[in-house]
Structures are given as C-alpha cells and as structure tokens.
Design a protein around this motif. Structure first.
Motif, PDB file in Angstrom:
ATOM      1  N   LYS A 155       0.792  -1.228   0.000  1.00  0.00           N
ATOM      2  CA  LYS A 155       0.000   0.000   0.000  1.00  0.00           C
ATOM      3  C   LYS A 155       0.827   1.282   0.000  1.00  0.00           C
ATOM      4  CE  LYS A 155      -4.154  -1.898   2.222  1.00  0.00           C
ATOM      5  NZ  LYS A 155      -5.125  -1.732   3.336  1.00  0.00           N
ATOM      6  N   VAL A 156       2.124   1.199   0.285  1.00  0.00           N
ATOM      7  CA  VAL A 156       2.946   2.402   0.425  1.00  0.00           C
ATOM      8  C   VAL A 156       4.130   2.332  -0.540  1.00  0.00           C
ATOM      9  CG1 VAL A 156       4.362   3.790   1.984  1.00  0.00           C
ATOM     10  CG2 VAL A 156       2.283   2.685   2.839  1.00  0.00           C
ATOM     11  N   THR A 179       7.269  11.804  -4.894  1.00  0.00           N
ATOM     12  CA  THR A 179       6.014  11.696  -4.137  1.00  0.00           C
ATOM     13  C   THR A 179       5.954  10.395  -3.341  1.00  0.00           C
ATOM     14  OG1 THR A 179       4.892  10.782  -6.095  1.00  0.00           O
ATOM     15  CG2 THR A 179       4.660  13.142  -5.682  1.00  0.00           C
ATOM     16  N   ALA A 180       5.349  10.478  -2.163  1.00  0.00           N
ATOM     17  CA  ALA A 180       4.973   9.295  -1.386  1.00  0.00           C
ATOM     18  C   ALA A 180       3.529   8.970  -1.710  1.00  0.00           C
ATOM     19  CB  ALA A 180       5.140   9.568   0.103  1.00  0.00           C
ATOM     20  N   LYS A 181       3.237   7.687  -1.979  1.00  0.00           N
ATOM     21  CA  LYS A 181       1.915   7.299  -2.473  1.00  0.00           C
ATOM     22  C   LYS A 181       1.291   6.235  -1.569  1.00  0.00           C
ATOM     23  CE  LYS A 181       1.752   6.524  -6.944  1.00  0.00           C
ATOM     24  NZ  LYS A 181       2.139   5.998  -8.277  1.00  0.00           N
ATOM     25  N   TYR A 182      -0.032   6.326  -1.461  1.00  0.00           N
ATOM     26  CA  TYR A 182      -0.810   5.312  -0.738  1.00  0.00           C
ATOM     27  C   TYR A 182      -1.764   4.653  -1.723  1.00  0.00           C
ATOM     28  CZ  TYR A 182      -3.869   3.028   2.620  1.00  0.00           C
ATOM     29  OH  TYR A 182      -4.587   2.086   3.310  1.00  0.00           O
ATOM     30  N   LEU A 235      -4.741   1.690  -2.740  1.00  0.00           N
ATOM     31  CA  LEU A 235      -5.889   0.939  -2.236  1.00  0.00           C
ATOM     32  C   LEU A 235      -6.173  -0.200  -3.202  1.00  0.00           C
ATOM     33  CD1 LEU A 235      -8.086   0.740  -0.074  1.00  0.00           C
ATOM     34  CD2 LEU A 235      -9.528   2.219  -1.501  1.00  0.00           C
ATOM     35  N   PRO A 236      -5.600  -1.389  -2.962  1.00  0.00           N
ATOM     36  CA  PRO A 236      -5.801  -2.506  -3.885  1.00  0.00           C
ATOM     37  C   PRO A 236      -7.269  -2.948  -3.929  1.00  0.00           C
ATOM     38  CG  PRO A 236      -3.938  -2.894  -2.419  1.00  0.00           C
ATOM     39  CD  PRO A 236      -4.689  -1.728  -1.863  1.00  0.00           C
ATOM     40  N   LEU A 237      -7.846  -2.938  -5.111  1.00  0.00           N
ATOM     41  CA  LEU A 237      -9.231  -3.385  -5.320  1.00  0.00           C
ATOM     42  C   LEU A 237      -9.240  -4.383  -6.465  1.00  0.00           C
ATOM     43  CD1 LEU A 237     -11.102   0.059  -5.059  1.00  0.00           C
ATOM     44  CD2 LEU A 237     -10.903  -1.704  -3.294  1.00  0.00           C
ATOM     45  N   GLY A 238      -8.578  -5.513  -6.255  1.00  0.00           N
ATOM     46  CA  GLY A 238      -8.474  -6.494  -7.323  1.00  0.00           C
ATOM     47  C   GLY A 238      -7.540  -5.991  -8.404  1.00  0.00           C
ATOM     48  N   ALA A 239      -8.002  -6.008  -9.644  1.00  0.00           N
ATOM     49  CA  ALA A 239      -7.170  -5.579 -10.764  1.00  0.00           C
ATOM     50  C   ALA A 239      -6.985  -4.066 -10.794  1.00  0.00           C
ATOM     51  CB  ALA A 239      -7.785  -6.056 -12.072  1.00  0.00           C
ATOM     52  N   ILE A 240      -7.869  -3.334 -10.139  1.00  0.00           N
ATOM     53  CA  ILE A 240      -7.795  -1.866 -10.135  1.00  0.00           C
ATOM     54  C   ILE A 240      -7.170  -1.399  -8.829  1.00  0.00           C
ATOM     55  CG2 ILE A 240      -9.109   0.272 -10.267  1.00  0.00           C
ATOM     56  CD1 ILE A 240     -11.233  -1.236 -11.836  1.00  0.00           C
ATOM     57  N   LYS A 241      -6.124  -0.581  -8.935  1.00  0.00           N
ATOM     58  CA  LYS A 241      -5.401  -0.119  -7.748  1.00  0.00           C
ATOM     59  C   LYS A 241      -5.318   1.414  -7.774  1.00  0.00           C
ATOM     60  CE  LYS A 241      -2.628  -4.347  -7.384  1.00  0.00           C
ATOM     61  NZ  LYS A 241      -3.356  -5.046  -8.459  1.00  0.00           N
ATOM     62  N   PRO A 242      -6.333   2.104  -7.220  1.00  0.00           N
ATOM     63  CA  PRO A 242      -6.255   3.567  -7.133  1.00  0.00           C
ATOM     64  C   PRO A 242      -5.240   4.008  -6.083  1.00  0.00           C
ATOM     65  CG  PRO A 242      -8.233   2.779  -6.063  1.00  0.00           C
ATOM     66  CD  PRO A 242      -7.595   1.576  -6.685  1.00  0.00           C
ATOM     67  N   TYR A 243      -4.752   5.235  -6.220  1.00  0.00           N
ATOM     68  CA  TYR A 243      -3.767   5.740  -5.266  1.00  0.00           C
ATOM     69  C   TYR A 243      -3.862   7.259  -5.167  1.00  0.00           C
ATOM     70  CZ  TYR A 243      -1.187   6.749  -9.573  1.00  0.00           C
ATOM     71  OH  TYR A 243      -0.824   7.205 -10.821  1.00  0.00           O
ATOM     72  N   VAL A 244      -3.306   7.783  -4.080  1.00  0.00           N
ATOM     73  CA  VAL A 244      -3.100   9.222  -3.908  1.00  0.00           C
ATOM     74  C   VAL A 244      -1.674   9.421  -3.443  1.00  0.00           C
ATOM     75  CG1 VAL A 244      -5.521   9.778  -3.408  1.00  0.00           C
ATOM     76  CG2 VAL A 244      -3.985   9.136  -1.536  1.00  0.00           C
TER      77      VAL A 244
END
Length: 226
Positions: A82-83, A120-123, A125-134
């Motif tokens: 996640k990081v 940038t440091a990123k977080y 959110l694994p959601l299966g095949a889709i992995k959004p981040y900020v």
C-alpha cells in the motif's frame, strides 16, 4: 536527454516482450512509460522591480505559458503493497507570451525548458485488478535554456533568466492490471510552484517579475512491475 531516451527505450522493449519478461504484480519496483500533458496556469503574480520601466512603456504586464505534451518515465518503489515512493523524469518546453498590454500576443521568452524533478509518497488501495492511489511530495522545477524573444530584445533586453524553484505536488490515479506484471496507468498531478523572471539589459537588471506556474500534469501509459 540521452539517459532519458535510453530508459524510455528500455521500458518500451519490455512492453513488447511480455511473455519473455514476465513481471510480478506484487514486485517491489514499477516502471512507467507515459504520455504526459503539461497544462500550465501561468501568470505574473508580482512585479519585483522595473528599473527600465518595461511594464509601463513596453506593455509587459501579464503573461501566458503554452501547454505541451511530452514523454515521461516514472520509477516507483513499493515498501509495502500500500505504500510506495515515485519519481518522474521528463523535459518540457514552453514559451512565455504577453497576455495584456501593448505587446499582447507577443512572445516574451522563447523556448524555456523545464525539468520538473518530483518525488512523491503514495498510498495505494488494492481493489483487485484496479489499484487507485493518492500521493504528495516536493518538486524542484529546474529552468534551462530560456532566452528573450526578438520583440523583447527590441526593447533593449539582452538576456533573460528564470529561477529554479521548490514547490509542492499532489497526485491521484490508478493502475489497472492487464497481466504478467503489466498495467494500464492513469495519473493526475497538481503542482504549486513559482519562478522569478529577470530581464537584463547591457547595463543591468531591467525587469524582475514573479510568475505563478501551478500546472496540471496529466499522464496515461503502460506500467511494468517486477
């Protein structure tokens, strides 16, 4: 530039040989080859000095900076699923145009090149095949190769200098897995950064202004994780 071209070619070669270079969707390292739109929201935020009265007599009262589309390479290291941390590499070229006053529509500075060194440091959110981040982090805009336009040289300006400045970037995006460690990737960054533009004549400083750049940087492309 040679190092950037070599790295971009390496990533492209990996993308064309997916079965021979099977990646790891949970690997520590990810490399992205992107097409990037640099959308600058530039304007003069302050006239610091105007010894030659260029603002009053020459009409250099506000400016626009053109948008550009460039190739970009991003390299990302995952500490945990996640990081991660990410840095990007690109060079983008722009010109500065007078947007108000008697010189409206005339270029003031030709072909300034910017290296937006960003970390940038990123977080994620694994959601299966889709992995959004900020993400968020510092940036250093390195300004190189700027020069005065013919119109500004006609006012007596012999040289220009745009200062390199520290700023802040935030980002959001998503990686969409397509197999063998590859993903399609979308990314949006917002920057807050300024630069000081100094116009010199043969006898000294003619004009010094502070410019807000604050670009949106929108990217899409292919990621490879291993």
């Amino acid at each position: 530039m040679k190092k950037f071209a070599y790295l971009a070619a390496t990533v492209a070669a990996l993308a064309m040989t997916g079965t021979a270079h099977a990646g790891n969707p949970d690997g520590k390292l990810q490399v992205k080859l992107l097409g990037t739109a640099v959308l600058v929201d530039g304007k003069v935020s302050q006239v610091i000095s105007d010894g030659a009265r260029l603002v009053a007599t020459g009409g250099v009262t506000n400016t626009d900076i053109n948008d550009n589309v460039v190739p970009t390479v991003a390299v990302e290291y995952f500490f945990t699923p996640k990081v991660s941390v990410e840095t990007i590499c690109c060079v983008t070229s722009h010109h500065v145009t007078v947007s108000s006053g008697t010189l409206k529509g005339v270029d003031a500075i030709d072909n300034v090149q910017i290296i937006p060194a960003t970390f940038t440091a990123k977080y994620h959110l694994p959601l299966g095949a889709i992995k959004p981040y900020v993400g968020a982090g510092p940036t250093l805009f390195l300004m190189i190769n700027d020069r005065p336009s013919a119109a500004v040289r006609g006012l007596g300006v012999t040289r220009t200098k745009l200062s390199s400045q520290l700023g802040l970037a935030v980002q959001a995006g998503a990686d969409v897995a397509i197999g063998n460690g590859y993903s399609l990737t979308l990314d949006a960054k917002k920057y807050w950064v300024s630069t000081e533009a100094t116009f010199y004549t043969a006898t000294g400083t003619a004009l010094q202004t502070r410019h807000k750049l604050d670009p949106w940087v929108l990217s899409a492309g292919l990621a490879y994780r291993f």
